[in-house]
Scaffold this active site. Structure first.
Site, PDB file in Angstrom:
ATOM      1  N   SER A 109      13.898  -2.342   3.119  1.00  0.00           N
ATOM      2  CA  SER A 109      13.118  -2.458   1.897  1.00  0.00           C
ATOM      3  C   SER A 109      14.010  -2.070   0.715  1.00  0.00           C
ATOM      4  CB  SER A 109      11.858  -1.592   1.997  1.00  0.00           C
ATOM      5  OG  SER A 109      10.956  -1.901   0.972  1.00  0.00           O
ATOM      6  N   ASP A 263       6.060 -11.099   5.878  1.00  0.00           N
ATOM      7  CA  ASP A 263       6.264  -9.971   4.975  1.00  0.00           C
ATOM      8  C   ASP A 263       5.764 -10.366   3.577  1.00  0.00           C
ATOM      9  OD1 ASP A 263       7.214  -7.963   3.311  1.00  0.00           O
ATOM     10  OD2 ASP A 263       9.119  -7.762   4.354  1.00  0.00           O
ATOM     11  N   HIS A 291       6.121  -6.197   6.884  1.00  0.00           N
ATOM     12  CA  HIS A 291       7.220  -5.489   6.226  1.00  0.00           C
ATOM     13  C   HIS A 291       7.692  -4.247   6.982  1.00  0.00           C
ATOM     14  CE1 HIS A 291       9.755  -4.390   2.848  1.00  0.00           C
ATOM     15  NE2 HIS A 291       9.176  -3.206   2.763  1.00  0.00           N
TER      16      HIS A 291
END
Length: 312
Positions: A109, A263, A291
């Protein structure tokens, strides 16, 4: 594949990286093993026992730290002296402090954003990049998540996030939230932090989470304040496409990219663009995944990459 559970730190550090900021740093696994640094997400996330589960503690020297303003680093939720270039400098200070010549860099991320920015600045110290949930941090990526885009897929979840802001400010939600998250009144800050964190926390897995905490936690506060701070300031970059416009600096670094097919937090298109720009990269889209790195398919792929690196 089975995670490596309950890998306790063999050493912790309080590393002062500026007059203002002190980082919490952990070393786990094998002190003489192959070094890998774990970069958590956010900005404003933190490390935990789960962060260590990707790495064989008999093989890897696992370095983890809470970035500026979050987790056990101090001062908590501090916005001063806190941008992505400060974090890049911090990674270098940690590497030098621990006497590590080069290491594997593992980030997900925002941790993937930080890993790429670090590698662009210091490619000579990066053995390989292992990246998950790619976030290129361009204006389009920020607007997708916090203004218009992800909202089309989760309109019911987005509505409370949007409606916390007055109608006349809803065309700039990040800017409006920043005003609330830096407000003098703590209750205003906490209410905004909870709305911000709940929105993102509701969409990071393929299936919605069963529950979210009812009260604003420290994690909610750091994730909301720091994310909003970074994004309202457009990452402190002078180039919206900072990473891809400098990608040639890391073209020789072996890069493993893992991204959930569904995601919503960080679009799969970003992972694909990164892969196409890096000739020495391998991209895996994990089906039935969002995610989070802890969904089964995502976790298995990331763990298998770290196992495969042991053989190389």
């Amino acid at each position: 594949m089975k995670p490596y559970l309950n890998t306790e730190p063999y050493r912790t550090h309080r590393l002062k990286v500026s007059e203002l900021h002190t980082l919490y740093v952990e070393e786990c696994g094998n002190p003489d093993g192959e070094p890998v640094v774990f970069l958590h997400g956010g900005p404003g996330g933190c490390i935990s026992e789960k962060s260590r589960r990707f790495f064989d503690p008999k093989y890897y020297r696992i370095v983890l730290f809470d970035q500026r303003g979050c987790g056990k680093s101090t001062p908590f939720a501090e916005l001063e002296e806190n941008n992505i270039f400060h974090l890049v400098e911090d990674i270098e200070k940690i590497r030098s402090y621990l006497g590590i010549e080069s290491w594997y860099v593992f980030g997900g991320s925002f941790g993937s954003t930080l890993a790429l920015t670090y590698a662009i600045s210091h490619p000579e110290y990066v053995r390989a990049l292992i990246l998950r949930g790619i976030f290129l941090a361009r204006e389009e990526d920020i607007l997708w998540l916090y203004q218009e885009g992800a909202s089309y897929l989760f309109p019911d979840v987005f509505e409370p996030f949007r409606e916390h802001i007055s109608k006349d400010r809803q065309d700039d939600l990040v800017g409006a939230y920043y005003e609330k998250l830096t407000h003098d009144d703590e209750e205003v800050r906490r209410a905004a932090a909870k709305k911000w964190s709940d929105w993102e926390g509701s969409i990071i897995t393929l299936l919605p989470p069963a529950t979210l905490p009812k009260e604003c936690t420290n994690y909610d506060m750091s994730i909301a304040r720091l994310e909003c701070h970074y994004f309202v300031n457009r990452m402190s970059w002078d180039d919206d496409n900072y990473i891809l416009n400098r990608i040639d600096r890391i073209s020789n670094i072996r890069t493993y990219i893992v991204h959930g097919r569904y995601d919503v937090d960080c679009r799969p298109s970003g992972a694909y663009e990164l892969h196409k720009a890096l000739p020495n990269s391998e991209l895996t889209f994990v089906d039935a995944a969002g995610h989070s790195p802890y969904e089964e398919g995502m976790f298995d792929k990331l763990l298998s990459i770290m196992e495969g690196l042991k053989k190389k």
